[in-house]
Motif scaffolding. Structure first.
Motif, PDB file in Angstrom:
ATOM      1  N   GLY A 129     -10.036  50.646  -1.946  1.00  0.00           N
ATOM      2  CA  GLY A 129     -10.647  51.688  -2.771  1.00  0.00           C
ATOM      3  C   GLY A 129     -11.570  52.600  -1.975  1.00  0.00           C
ATOM      4  O   GLY A 129     -11.501  53.834  -2.106  1.00  0.00           O
ATOM      5  N   ALA A 130     -12.421  52.024  -1.140  1.00  0.00           N
ATOM      6  CA  ALA A 130     -13.355  52.838  -0.353  1.00  0.00           C
ATOM      7  C   ALA A 130     -12.580  53.698   0.642  1.00  0.00           C
ATOM      8  O   ALA A 130     -12.884  54.881   0.835  1.00  0.00           O
ATOM      9  CB  ALA A 130     -14.332  51.929   0.382  1.00  0.00           C
ATOM     10  N   ALA A 131     -11.541  53.103   1.236  1.00  0.00           N
ATOM     11  CA  ALA A 131     -10.722  53.830   2.206  1.00  0.00           C
ATOM     12  C   ALA A 131     -10.058  55.041   1.556  1.00  0.00           C
ATOM     13  O   ALA A 131      -9.980  56.118   2.149  1.00  0.00           O
ATOM     14  CB  ALA A 131      -9.647  52.904   2.780  1.00  0.00           C
ATOM     15  N   LYS A 132      -9.609  54.876   0.332  1.00  0.00           N
ATOM     16  CA  LYS A 132      -8.915  55.966  -0.365  1.00  0.00           C
ATOM     17  C   LYS A 132      -9.851  57.160  -0.564  1.00  0.00           C
ATOM     18  O   LYS A 132      -9.477  58.308  -0.296  1.00  0.00           O
ATOM     19  CB  LYS A 132      -8.415  55.465  -1.722  1.00  0.00           C
ATOM     20  N   TYR A 149      -5.097  51.733  10.322  1.00  0.00           N
ATOM     21  CA  TYR A 149      -4.725  50.338  10.556  1.00  0.00           C
ATOM     22  C   TYR A 149      -5.158  49.548   9.331  1.00  0.00           C
ATOM     23  O   TYR A 149      -6.320  49.600   8.933  1.00  0.00           O
ATOM     24  CB  TYR A 149      -5.398  49.752  11.816  1.00  0.00           C
ATOM     25  N   ASN A 150      -4.210  48.831   8.720  1.00  0.00           N
ATOM     26  CA  ASN A 150      -4.555  47.935   7.612  1.00  0.00           C
ATOM     27  C   ASN A 150      -3.780  46.637   7.791  1.00  0.00           C
ATOM     28  O   ASN A 150      -2.654  46.638   8.298  1.00  0.00           O
ATOM     29  CB  ASN A 150      -4.193  48.581   6.269  1.00  0.00           C
ATOM     30  N   ARG A 151      -4.406  45.526   7.377  1.00  0.00           N
ATOM     31  CA  ARG A 151      -3.752  44.210   7.475  1.00  0.00           C
ATOM     32  C   ARG A 151      -2.381  44.256   6.803  1.00  0.00           C
ATOM     33  O   ARG A 151      -1.399  43.720   7.291  1.00  0.00           O
ATOM     34  CB  ARG A 151      -4.645  43.156   6.814  1.00  0.00           C
ATOM     35  N   GLN A 189     -14.586  52.128   9.794  1.00  0.00           N
ATOM     36  CA  GLN A 189     -14.347  50.780   9.299  1.00  0.00           C
ATOM     37  C   GLN A 189     -14.670  50.771   7.802  1.00  0.00           C
ATOM     38  O   GLN A 189     -15.830  50.943   7.419  1.00  0.00           O
ATOM     39  CB  GLN A 189     -15.257  49.839  10.089  1.00  0.00           C
ATOM     40  N   THR A 190     -13.665  50.593   6.941  1.00  0.00           N
ATOM     41  CA  THR A 190     -13.886  50.704   5.489  1.00  0.00           C
ATOM     42  C   THR A 190     -13.735  49.387   4.736  1.00  0.00           C
ATOM     43  O   THR A 190     -13.817  49.380   3.510  1.00  0.00           O
ATOM     44  CB  THR A 190     -12.891  51.705   4.848  1.00  0.00           C
ATOM     45  N   THR A 191     -13.459  48.280   5.454  1.00  0.00           N
ATOM     46  CA  THR A 191     -13.280  47.006   4.742  1.00  0.00           C
ATOM     47  C   THR A 191     -14.624  46.269   4.654  1.00  0.00           C
ATOM     48  O   THR A 191     -15.622  46.715   5.202  1.00  0.00           O
ATOM     49  CB  THR A 191     -12.266  46.086   5.463  1.00  0.00           C
TER      50      THR A 191
END
Ligand code: ATR
Length: 277
Positions: A129-132, A149-151, A189-191
């Protein structure tokens, strides 16, 4: 008459927004009060109706209601609609209008450090959500290259496809992202990886970071995550999540009052609340 503002969420007791906004209302001589609204699951619609009935002037919305709130508003800003989340509501002559200042706040905090963004290559870590909010806002701001990059790569591809603004994006797995780190001017870094109490975790290794590049983490607890520590050791300039928190609040304050507030004052206030100095 005194104007009422607030922030709704569940939990809400530890929100730093009330102290931050009350200080601004006081500083700018605005007769208003900002309070936390604890809204329990199932009570959101009633809470919004009640606030509307008592002519609330505006409010913030936080976890877990940023998406659910949209069904109870009269109008929604196009960017917030595209993101699918609202964090700021203003009462315009009886109509509740929703905005998303998270992503635009992040971009504003970034441009304070790096005035020209459009020629920068960016790697964003995460696709939640934050990344979006950040991805759409950077695309809106005209970033030319914005890789992810995402898991779970499929989620990053989905994010890219859903963006209403044109932007060039490649999706990488961890190995590729680490190999290509030196290609980027900005890392975001958004996670929630690295957030207290899991402070020894980082989403990827930063050995290959380009010296002089810029690394930003949306986490502010701890103030320096492992991600930022490693980036700094590799020669990058760093920025923590206080920027995004302060600037989302500053843009909300501007929507409510027409005044873009003193963000240095806000940062000091937030640091004090965090016990940072
Ligand atoms: P938020 O709304 O706070 O951004 P979210 O929507 O749940 O939270 O998104 C969490 C992000 O953190 C996602 O990018 C998620 O990766 P996945 O899409 O693969 O789930 C990432 N994330 C969370 N925990 C993770 C972990 N242990 N390792 C790697 N990525 C993680």
């Amino acid at each position: 008459m005194k104007k009422l503002f607030g922030v709704m969420g569940d939990p809400i007791a530890h929100s730093m927004s009330p102290v931050m906004h009350n200080d601004l209302f006081n500083y700018y001589g605005i007769d208003a009060a900002y309070v936390p609204f604890h809204v329990s699951k199932g009570s959101l619609e009633a809470a919004v109706k009640g606030l509307k009935a008592i002519r609330v002037a505006g409010f913030n919305v936080t976890v877990p209601y940023k998406t659910e709130i949209m069904a109870f508003l009269d109008d929604i800003d196009p960017l917030a609609k595209a993101i699918g989340a609202v964090n700021t509501v203003v009462n315009r002559e009886g109509k509740l209008v929703g905005y998303n200042t998270d992503g635009r706040g992040f971009v504003r905090g970034l441009t304070d450090q790096l005035p020209t963004l459009t020629d920068k290559a960016v790697l964003m870590i995460g696709a939640g959500g934050a990344a979006k909010a950040i991805y759409f806002s950077l695309a809106e701001a005209g970033i030319k290259k914005l890789d992810i990059y995402n898991r779970t790569p499929a989620k990053a591809t989905e994010l890219k496809k859903s963006c209403p603004f044109p932007v060039k994006t490649e999706v990488f797995d961890r190995g590729m992202a680490e190999k290509r780190l030196a290609d980027y001017d900005i890392l975001i870094q958004t996670t929630m990886i690295g957030m207290a109490p899991h402070i020894e975790e980082a989403p990827l290794s930063l050995n290959g970071v380009k010296p002089g590049s810029f690394a930003s983490d949306i986490i502010y607890n701890p103030l320096e995550t492992k991600f930022l520590r490693e980036a700094s050791s590799a020669g990058a300039n760093i920025q923590n999540g206080i920027e995004m928190f302060v600037y989302q609040g500053a843009l909300a304050f501007e929507i409510w009052t027409g005044v873009f507030p003193d963000t240095e004052r806000m940062k000091e206030n937030v640091l004090k609340q965090l016990g940072g100095f």
